[in-house]
Motif scaffolding. Structure first.
Motif, PDB file in Angstrom:
ATOM      1  N   ASN A 161       0.811  -1.215   0.000  1.00 12.08           N
ATOM      2  CA  ASN A 161       0.000   0.000   0.000  1.00 12.08           C
ATOM      3  C   ASN A 161       0.842   1.263   0.000  1.00 12.08           C
ATOM      4  OD1 ASN A 161      -2.224  -1.565  -0.112  1.00 12.08           O
ATOM      5  ND2 ASN A 161      -3.008  -1.096   1.922  1.00 12.08           N
ATOM      6  N   CYS A 162       2.066   1.187   0.491  1.00 13.40           N
ATOM      7  CA  CYS A 162       2.963   2.341   0.397  1.00 13.40           C
ATOM      8  C   CYS A 162       3.213   2.699  -1.062  1.00 13.40           C
ATOM      9  CB  CYS A 162       4.283   2.023   1.096  1.00 13.40           C
ATOM     10  SG  CYS A 162       5.478   3.392   1.058  1.00 13.40           S
TER      11      CYS A 162
ATOM     12  N   SER B  48      -1.961   6.875  -6.971  1.00 15.16           N
ATOM     13  CA  SER B  48      -3.404   7.100  -6.961  1.00 15.16           C
ATOM     14  C   SER B  48      -3.769   8.563  -6.769  1.00 15.16           C
ATOM     15  CB  SER B  48      -4.037   6.277  -5.827  1.00 15.16           C
ATOM     16  OG  SER B  48      -5.398   6.594  -5.671  1.00 15.16           O
ATOM     17  N   GLU B  49      -4.849   8.967  -7.424  1.00 10.37           N
ATOM     18  CA  GLU B  49      -5.381  10.317  -7.254  1.00 10.37           C
ATOM     19  C   GLU B  49      -6.195  10.447  -5.961  1.00 10.37           C
ATOM     20  OE1 GLU B  49      -4.842  12.956  -8.868  1.00 10.37           O
ATOM     21  OE2 GLU B  49      -4.216  12.454 -10.903  1.00 10.37           O
ATOM     22  N   LEU B  50      -6.568   9.323  -5.337  1.00  6.63           N
ATOM     23  CA  LEU B  50      -7.440   9.363  -4.167  1.00  6.63           C
ATOM     24  C   LEU B  50      -6.761   8.915  -2.884  1.00  6.63           C
ATOM     25  CD1 LEU B  50     -10.748   7.882  -5.654  1.00  6.63           C
ATOM     26  CD2 LEU B  50     -10.072  10.280  -5.466  1.00  6.63           C
ATOM     27  N   LYS B  51      -5.757   8.034  -2.967  1.00 13.18           N
ATOM     28  CA  LYS B  51      -5.165   7.461  -1.769  1.00 13.18           C
ATOM     29  C   LYS B  51      -4.153   8.431  -1.140  1.00 13.18           C
ATOM     30  CE  LYS B  51      -7.453   3.942  -3.261  1.00 13.18           C
ATOM     31  NZ  LYS B  51      -6.806   3.014  -4.145  1.00 13.18           N
ATOM     32  N   GLY B  52      -3.611   8.020   0.001  1.00  8.86           N
ATOM     33  CA  GLY B  52      -2.660   8.873   0.709  1.00  8.86           C
ATOM     34  C   GLY B  52      -3.278  10.162   1.220  1.00  8.86           C
TER      35      GLY B  52
ATOM     36  N   ASP C 281      -2.956   5.050   7.763  1.00  8.55           N
ATOM     37  CA  ASP C 281      -2.430   5.408   6.444  1.00  8.55           C
ATOM     38  C   ASP C 281      -2.164   4.165   5.590  1.00  8.55           C
ATOM     39  OD1 ASP C 281      -0.289   4.616   8.063  1.00  8.55           O
ATOM     40  OD2 ASP C 281       1.157   5.729   6.845  1.00  8.55           O
ATOM     41  N   THR C 282      -2.324   2.982   6.177  1.00  5.15           N
ATOM     42  CA  THR C 282      -2.129   1.744   5.431  1.00  5.15           C
ATOM     43  C   THR C 282      -3.446   1.099   5.029  1.00  5.15           C
ATOM     44  OG1 THR C 282      -0.003   1.298   6.500  1.00  5.15           O
ATOM     45  CG2 THR C 282      -1.132  -0.578   5.525  1.00  5.15           C
ATOM     46  N   ILE C 283      -4.455   1.196   5.883  1.00  6.21           N
ATOM     47  CA  ILE C 283      -5.757   0.585   5.585  1.00  6.21           C
ATOM     48  C   ILE C 283      -6.350   1.224   4.339  1.00  6.21           C
ATOM     49  CG2 ILE C 283      -8.053   0.078   6.481  1.00  6.21           C
ATOM     50  CD1 ILE C 283      -6.808   0.694   9.301  1.00  6.21           C
TER      51      ILE C 283
ATOM     52  N   SER D 249      -6.333   9.365   5.161  1.00  4.71           N
ATOM     53  CA  SER D 249      -5.212   9.534   6.081  1.00  4.71           C
ATOM     54  C   SER D 249      -3.948   9.824   5.280  1.00  4.71           C
ATOM     55  CB  SER D 249      -4.994   8.269   6.919  1.00  4.71           C
ATOM     56  OG  SER D 249      -6.156   7.962   7.652  1.00  4.71           O
ATOM     57  N   ALA D 250      -3.293  10.936   5.611  1.00  2.19           N
ATOM     58  CA  ALA D 250      -2.106  11.343   4.874  1.00  2.19           C
ATOM     59  C   ALA D 250      -0.963  10.347   5.065  1.00  2.19           C
ATOM     60  CB  ALA D 250      -1.661  12.727   5.324  1.00  2.19           C
ATOM     61  N   ASP D 251      -0.101  10.278   4.079  1.00  5.46           N
ATOM     62  CA  ASP D 251       1.049   9.373   4.106  1.00  5.46           C
ATOM     63  C   ASP D 251       1.987   9.798   5.236  1.00  5.46           C
ATOM     64  OD1 ASP D 251       2.937   7.533   3.496  1.00  5.46           O
ATOM     65  OD2 ASP D 251       3.657   8.517   1.686  1.00  5.46           O
TER      66      ASP D 251
END
Length: 230
Positions: free
Chosen positions: A183-184, A190-194, A220-222, A228-230
């Motif tokens: 997931n890191c 991704s435009e949505l993750k992190g 930040d991993t789920i 949730s920010a990186d």
């Protein structure tokens, strides 16, 4: 007789474990409505939201458990919900009346997931200051909500493709990387993750309910940290 008693005890333990981790039950046990106040409790934490402040309640989410979570939220809030969409793994839909469901592939993303991500992003952008957005997130959200990133390379705009994300996912799954490592990488494509999804929600108010399937409970991993920010 002793064997029968042991079997019954094991069955009760197994049944109790399933009940304890049921996404529907976990929401219903910890979230309730008192008048216009939505109250969410978890261990020593308590959050209250005054629903009278909002003219719209939108429910958005992704993950293998998000359908069950959405069903619990519908039962709690009923007609107060004005709309929403959750994306679940194929075959994991639930009985919902006010929140739409989309199905997509897991663990390798597919085109249905891309379409669902685009629809959820559109709904998020339409949320104004008078909107409460309830985010329902669980494991599997990384694959179920793929939104290939656009980035600048030497001043030129480059957009990743679904095929890029599929190839990276397959490589990560086959190389022995754990979920934190996988997931890191995925959140940076991704435009949505992190935490980027939160940018789309501004100026709305958001409340996230996140079910963890990662040892250590790192938000930040789920689902690659959608809120949730990186």
């Amino acid at each position: 007789m002793e064997t029968d008693a042991q079997f019954l005890a094991l069955r009760e333990i197994f049944s109790a474990a399933l009940t304890r981790i049921d996404p529907y039950g976990m929401i219903k046990d910890r979230v309730r409505l008192e008048g216009d106040r939505l109250i969410a409790e978890l261990e020593q934490q308590r959050h209250e939201v005054d629903l009278a402040r909002f003219s719209r309640i939108l429910v958005l989410g992704c993950g293998k458990a998000s359908g069950r979570m959405a069903r619990a939220v519908e039962e709690i809030l009923g007609e107060r919900i004005t709309g929403g969409l959750v994306c679940v793994k194929y075959g994991h839909t639930d009985e919902l009346l006010r929140i739409e469901q989309a199905e997509a592939a897991h663990p390798v993303p597919d085109e249905a997931g891309v379409r669902a991500a685009a629809r959820i992003a559109e709904l998020a952008r339409g949320a104004g200051a008078d909107t409460l957005v309830i985010n329902l997130i669980s494991g599997g959200g990384s694959a179920l909500l793929p939104a290939p990133m656009t980035y600048l390379d030497g001043g030129k705009s480059v957009t990743l493709t679904l095929e890029h994300k599929q190839a990276v996912t397959r490589a990560l799954l086959s190389c022995g990387a754990d979920i934190r490592e996988i997931n890191c990488v995925r959140k940076h494509l991704s435009e949505l993750k992190g935490g980027r999804f939160l940018r789309l929600l501004e100026p709305a108010t958001s409340l996230s309910r996140i079910l963890c399937d990662v040892v250590g409970d790192r938000l930040d991993t789920i689902a690659s940290g959608i809120t949730s920010a990186d």
